[in-house]
Scaffold this active site. Structure first.
Site, PDB file in Angstrom:
ATOM      1  N   ASN A   1       0.843  -1.200   0.000  1.00 30.56           N
ATOM      2  CA  ASN A   1       0.000   0.000   0.000  1.00 30.56           C
ATOM      3  C   ASN A   1       0.882   1.256   0.000  1.00 30.56           C
ATOM      4  OD1 ASN A   1      -2.800   1.160   0.441  1.00 30.56           O
ATOM      5  ND2 ASN A   1      -1.797   1.956   2.265  1.00 30.56           N
TER       6      ASN A   1
ATOM      7  N   ASN B   1      -0.357   5.891   3.434  1.00 36.58           N
ATOM      8  CA  ASN B   1       0.288   4.757   2.769  1.00 36.58           C
ATOM      9  C   ASN B   1       0.891   3.814   3.800  1.00 36.58           C
ATOM     10  OD1 ASN B   1       0.206   6.083  -0.071  1.00 36.58           O
ATOM     11  ND2 ASN B   1       1.138   7.608   1.253  1.00 36.58           N
ATOM     12  N   THR B   2       1.654   2.841   3.340  1.00 29.06           N
ATOM     13  CA  THR B   2       2.413   1.903   4.176  1.00 29.06           C
ATOM     14  C   THR B   2       2.365   0.503   3.575  1.00 29.06           C
ATOM     15  OG1 THR B   2       2.246   3.049   6.301  1.00 29.06           O
ATOM     16  CG2 THR B   2       2.501   0.679   6.396  1.00 29.06           C
ATOM     17  N   THR B   3       3.517  -0.148   3.540  1.00 31.32           N
ATOM     18  CA  THR B   3       3.624  -1.560   3.160  1.00 31.32           C
ATOM     19  C   THR B   3       4.075  -2.336   4.388  1.00 31.32           C
ATOM     20  OG1 THR B   3       4.131  -1.089   0.844  1.00 31.32           O
ATOM     21  CG2 THR B   3       4.856  -3.218   1.708  1.00 31.32           C
TER      22      THR B   3
ATOM     23  N   GLY C   1       4.677   4.096   6.308  1.00 29.92           N
ATOM     24  CA  GLY C   1       5.050   3.560   7.619  1.00 29.92           C
ATOM     25  C   GLY C   1       5.523   2.132   7.494  1.00 29.92           C
TER      26      GLY C   1
END
Length: 382
Positions: free
Chosen positions: A246, A293-295, A334
Site C-alpha cells: 500500500n 500509505n504503508t507496506t 510507515g
C-alpha cells in the site's frame, strides 16, 4: 492441499523463486493456485483505478451490522511450513480486512520499521505467536487485540508466565480508497485467526490488502493492489513471505517496468513517480504526493539465527524491497517488516571469519528471502 515437493538442489532463478511454493488447483477446487511462472506477468494488466477520494461524513462500524467474510482473492499461493498458518477475514461493507500469520510454538522476532507514518501495536521484538496485519490505519490496530483474545481462549484462560501468548500488529491506511469509515476491530482479527490454514494463502484483494493501493502521486492515477505471498523450500530450509502492499510508490517488475500504480488514463501508461517529481522540479513547482500509505511485511524462516543475525536478516530483506516498490520508505509511508524464526534447523558452519560464522549464512539466506519478497510484491499487484 499441499505444496508441490521441491527438487532439492535444482537451480532456481529469481523470476521462478516461488516454483517450489505452488501447485495446480486440486481436482474439484474452484480456487486456482497461482502459477509461479507468471509471477512477473503483471506488465500488461488492465488498470484498477481507485474511486475518487471522499472526505465527508462516513458510515462507521456502529452504523451497520458487521459480519466477517473470507474472500478467496485472485488465487492461492501454497506453502509447507509446519507450525505456521495464515488466515484472512474482511468486512465487505468497508471494504477492509485483516490477515493473521500464526506460529503455534512461537518465533523469535525482529522488527524493522521505517518511514514517517508507522502504525504498530505490541511490537514484541523478542517473541511472537502471531502477527496481525489490518487496514483502517490507527483504528485498525484493534484487530490485533482480537488475536490476543483468541490466543488466551486457546490457552484455556491460563495466565501463568509460561502460558502467555503474544501477538504484534501493524496497519495500513486504506481509507482513501473507499468511502466508509468501517475499520477492522477485535472481532475481525479474531475471525482471521480462526480461519488460518496451514497450506495456502489467498493473494490479491483479500484480507488486510482488500483496499490497498499504490502509485499515489495523483489520486486520480492510484490503483488497487492487494495481499501478496511467496514461499520457498531449499532442502530443510523454509522461507515464507506475506506482504500488504500500500505504498506511495509504484510496483516494478524485474524488467524495470511499472506494473501497478501511477496509471495515466489518458495514455494508458504507467510511469515511475520520479518522472513526475523531476518534471515538477524543472517547472519550478512543488512535487505532490498523497498521504496515507504503508507496506507491511512478514518473513518467516525455520533457520536458527542469533539476535544480531535476525536483525540484519530482516533489514537486508526490507531494504531489498525498494527494487519492487519505488519510491519506498518515504515520509508518507510507515513501512514495517517482521522477521521471525522458529529456530528449527542450523545452516552449515560458514567457517572462521573476522565477523564470526554468521557472516555469510545470514547474507545468503536474506538474499534468497529478498527475491521471495519481490515475488510477493508482484503477486500483490497482479
Amino acid at each position: 492441499m499441499s505444496a508441490a515437493a521441491p527438487a532439492t538442489g535444482a537451480p532456481t532463478t529469481p523470476a521462478t523463486a516461488t516454483a517450489t511454493a505452488t501447485a495446480t488447483a486440486t481436482e474439484g477446487s474452484d480456487v486456482p493456485f497461482i502459477d509461479p511462472a507468471a509471477s512477473d506477468a503483471g506488465r500488461a494488466a488492465p488498470h484498477r483505478l481507485t474511486p475518487p477520494p471522499y472526505w465527508g461524513d462516513r458510515v462507521g462500524n456502529d452504523d451497520v451490522e458487521l459480519v466477517p467474510s473470507h474472500g478467496v482473492g485472485r488465487g492461492l499461493v501454497a506453502f509447507d511450513f509446519p507450525g505456521v498458518a495464515v488466515g484472512t477475514a474482511e468486512y465487505a461493507n468497508g471494504p477492509t480486512g485483516a490477515t493473521v500469520i500464526t506460529i503455534a510454538n512461537g518465533a523469535r522476532t525482529s522488527v524493522d520499521a521505517r518511514g514517517g507514518a508507522i502504525g504498530i501495536i505490541g511490537r514484541y521484538e523478542e517473541f511472537n505467536h502471531a502477527i496481525c496485519f489490518a487496514g483502517g490505519s490507527s483504528y485498525g490496530l484493534a484487530a490485533a487485540t482480537g488475536v490476543d483474545e483468541e490466543l488466551l481462549v486457546r490457552e484455556q484462560g491460563r495466565v501463568g508466565w509460561q502460558d502467555l501468548r503474544s501477538a504484534s500488529g501493524a496497519v495500513i491506511y486504506d481509507l482513501g480508497a473507499r468511502d466508509t469509515g468501517i475499520v477492522p476491530d477485535a472481532a475481525l482479527g479474531r475471525a482471521a485467526l480462526e480461519a488460518a490454514r496451514p497450506d495456502a494463502i489467498p493473494v490479491g484483494r483479500v484480507g488486510a490488502g482488500i483496499a490497498a493501493s499504490a502509485g499515489k502521486i495523483d489520486l486520480s492515477r492510484c490503483e488497487f493492489t492487494g495481499q501478496g505471498a511467496a514461499f520457498r523450500q531449499i532442502g530443510d530450509i523454509r522461507i515464507l513471505v506475506v506482504t500488504i502492499v500500500n505504498p506511495v510508490g509504484v510496483i516494478v517488475d524485474r524488467d524495470g517496468r511499472v506494473v501497478r500504480g501511477n496509471y495515466d488514463p489518458e495514455t494508458g501508461e504507467r510511469r515511475l513517480p520520479v518522472v513526475d517529481y523531476e518534471a515538477a522540479l524543472v517547472a519550478g513547482e512543488q512535487p505532490v504526493t498523497a498521504a496515507g500509505n504503508t507496506t507491511i511485511t512478514a518473513v518467516v524462516t525455520n533457520v536458527k539465527l542469533d539476535d544480531k543475525e535476525l536483525r540484519l536478516f530482516g533489514r537486508q530483506v526490507h531494504s531489498s524491497m525498494h527494487r519492487a516498490i519505488q519510491p519506498f520508505h518515504t515520509n508518507h509511508d510507515g513501512d514495517t517488516l517482521f522477521a521471525l524464526t522458529t529456530d528449527e534447523i542450523a545452516l552449515p558452519p560458514a567457517g572462521s571469519t573476522r565477523l564470526g560464522e554468521q557472516a555469510v549464512n545470514s547474507i545468503a539466506l536474506a538474499a534468497v528471502a529478498s527475491e521471495l519478497a519481490w515475488d510477493a510484491v508482484l503477486e500483490a499487484g497482479r
